[in-house]
Scaffold this motif. Structure first.
Motif, mmCIF file in Angstrom:
data_model
loop_
_atom_site.group_PDB
_atom_site.id
_atom_site.type_symbol
_atom_site.label_atom_id
_atom_site.label_comp_id
_atom_site.label_asym_id
_atom_site.label_seq_id
_atom_site.Cartn_x
_atom_site.Cartn_y
_atom_site.Cartn_z
ATOM 1 N N GLY A 56 41.347 54.812 46.711
ATOM 2 C CA GLY A 56 42.040 56.083 46.871
ATOM 3 C C GLY A 56 41.194 57.124 47.571
ATOM 4 O O GLY A 56 41.728 57.987 48.290
ATOM 5 N N ALA A 57 39.864 57.068 47.386
ATOM 6 C CA ALA A 57 38.976 58.020 48.061
ATOM 7 C C ALA A 57 39.061 57.871 49.572
ATOM 8 O O ALA A 57 38.990 58.867 50.309
ATOM 9 N N ILE A 58 39.217 56.638 50.051
ATOM 10 C CA ILE A 58 39.350 56.428 51.502
ATOM 11 C C ILE A 58 40.623 57.099 52.006
ATOM 12 O O ILE A 58 40.620 57.805 53.014
ATOM 13 N N GLY A 59 41.731 56.877 51.286
ATOM 14 C CA GLY A 59 42.988 57.497 51.693
ATOM 15 C C GLY A 59 42.939 59.011 51.621
ATOM 16 O O GLY A 59 43.451 59.701 52.512
ATOM 17 N N ALA A 60 42.300 59.539 50.558
ATOM 18 C CA ALA A 60 42.185 60.995 50.425
ATOM 19 C C ALA A 60 41.348 61.595 51.546
ATOM 20 O O ALA A 60 41.647 62.687 52.045
ATOM 21 N N THR A 82 34.618 55.999 53.299
ATOM 22 C CA THR A 82 35.019 57.357 52.911
ATOM 23 C C THR A 82 34.139 58.399 53.588
ATOM 24 O O THR A 82 34.644 59.430 54.076
ATOM 25 N N ALA A 83 32.838 58.161 53.618
ATOM 26 C CA ALA A 83 31.930 59.111 54.274
ATOM 27 C C ALA A 83 32.260 59.251 55.758
ATOM 28 O O ALA A 83 32.254 60.362 56.310
ATOM 29 N N THR A 84 32.555 58.146 56.423
ATOM 30 C CA THR A 84 32.925 58.202 57.837
ATOM 31 C C THR A 84 34.227 58.980 58.034
ATOM 32 O O THR A 84 34.338 59.811 58.956
ATOM 33 N N ALA A 85 35.215 58.728 57.153
ATOM 34 C CA ALA A 85 36.500 59.454 57.246
ATOM 35 C C ALA A 85 36.300 60.941 57.002
ATOM 36 O O ALA A 85 36.956 61.774 57.653
ATOM 37 N N LEU A 86 35.418 61.311 56.100
ATOM 38 C CA LEU A 86 35.158 62.723 55.835
ATOM 39 C C LEU A 86 34.529 63.411 57.037
ATOM 40 O O LEU A 86 34.880 64.549 57.376
#
Length: 222
Positions: free
Chosen positions: A146-150, A213-217
């Motif tokens: 879910g963190a990736i999607g968020a 997630t870090a990359t998406a952020l």
């Protein structure tokens, strides 16, 4: 790294305690959804025992999704997330700390409540133990995915709907293995295979999800 991780977890837990209403909303949602099913289905013991794993797991999955909105959005809104990304500390470690705090607030209470709620479905002690073990292994996977999607939908209009579309297909294997473990235990086959698959999913998520997630952020901030 350990000090940074502990500091991020402590910070997010303190902020969560200041927003108790949001935390309790997720918890009450889980309790209400699970408790209403026996009233709607009826008092047939075998039917309730058959449906119990799926009901509890679907309720936990939806409750976990309900809590994804507060994982990064508050820090993104006030600029804290941008400062975290610009700091010399590894953003991946910060993400791990935030996801861990999110699971402690929104996932761990579901694991602790599940045995009590499972009693109303007539499950035996072995099945309840397997249910709690499957949720203990599976709910961190839900938080990590879910963190990736968020992160991917951060700052996007209608992000809640997009998160659901992104993460629900990835949640399905966890749901199948989690609910299937209780059914396998009840049928006498044994739940070891399902729990091992959940453990493998958890190990893979821990290894890959924080980096994604870090990359998406970083993309969302830029």
């Amino acid at each position: 790294m350990i000090r940074l991780l502990a500091a991020v977890v402590r910070r997010d837990l303190l902020l969560a305690m200041r927003r108790r209403a949001e935390v309790l909303t997720t918890l009450f949602f889980f309790i209400i959804v699970v408790s209403l099913f026996p009233l709607g289905v009826g008092p047939e013991p075998r039917l309730l025992q058959t449906m119990a794993p799926g009901i509890l797991w679907v309720a936990a999955l939806l409750a976990s999704m309900l809590a994804l909105g507060r994982l990064f959005a508050p820090d993104y809104a006030d600029g804290t997330l941008e400062q975290m990304a610009l700091s010399p500390e590894p953003l991946t470690v910060i993400v791990i700390g935030k996801v861990l705090a999110h699971w402690i607030v929104s996932g761990l209470p579901l694991v602790l409540l599940s045995p009590l709620l499972a009693v109303q479905f007539g499950l035996g002690a072995p099945e309840i133990g397997v249910l709690a073990a499957s949720l203990l292994l599976g709910t961190p996977v839900l938080s990590l995915i879910g963190a990736i999607g968020a992160a991917l939908t951060l700052g996007v209009r209608g992000g809640g709907v997009l998160v659901a579309l992104l993460v629900l297909p990835l949640y399905v294997p966890v749901l199948i293995f989690g609910a299937g473990s209780v059914g396998a235990q009840a049928s006498g086959v044994g739940a070891a295979a399902h729990l091992l698959l959940l453990g493998g999913a958890l190990a893979g998520s821990v290894a890959l999800a924080p980096w994604a997630t870090a990359t998406a952020l970083r993309i969302a901030i830029e």
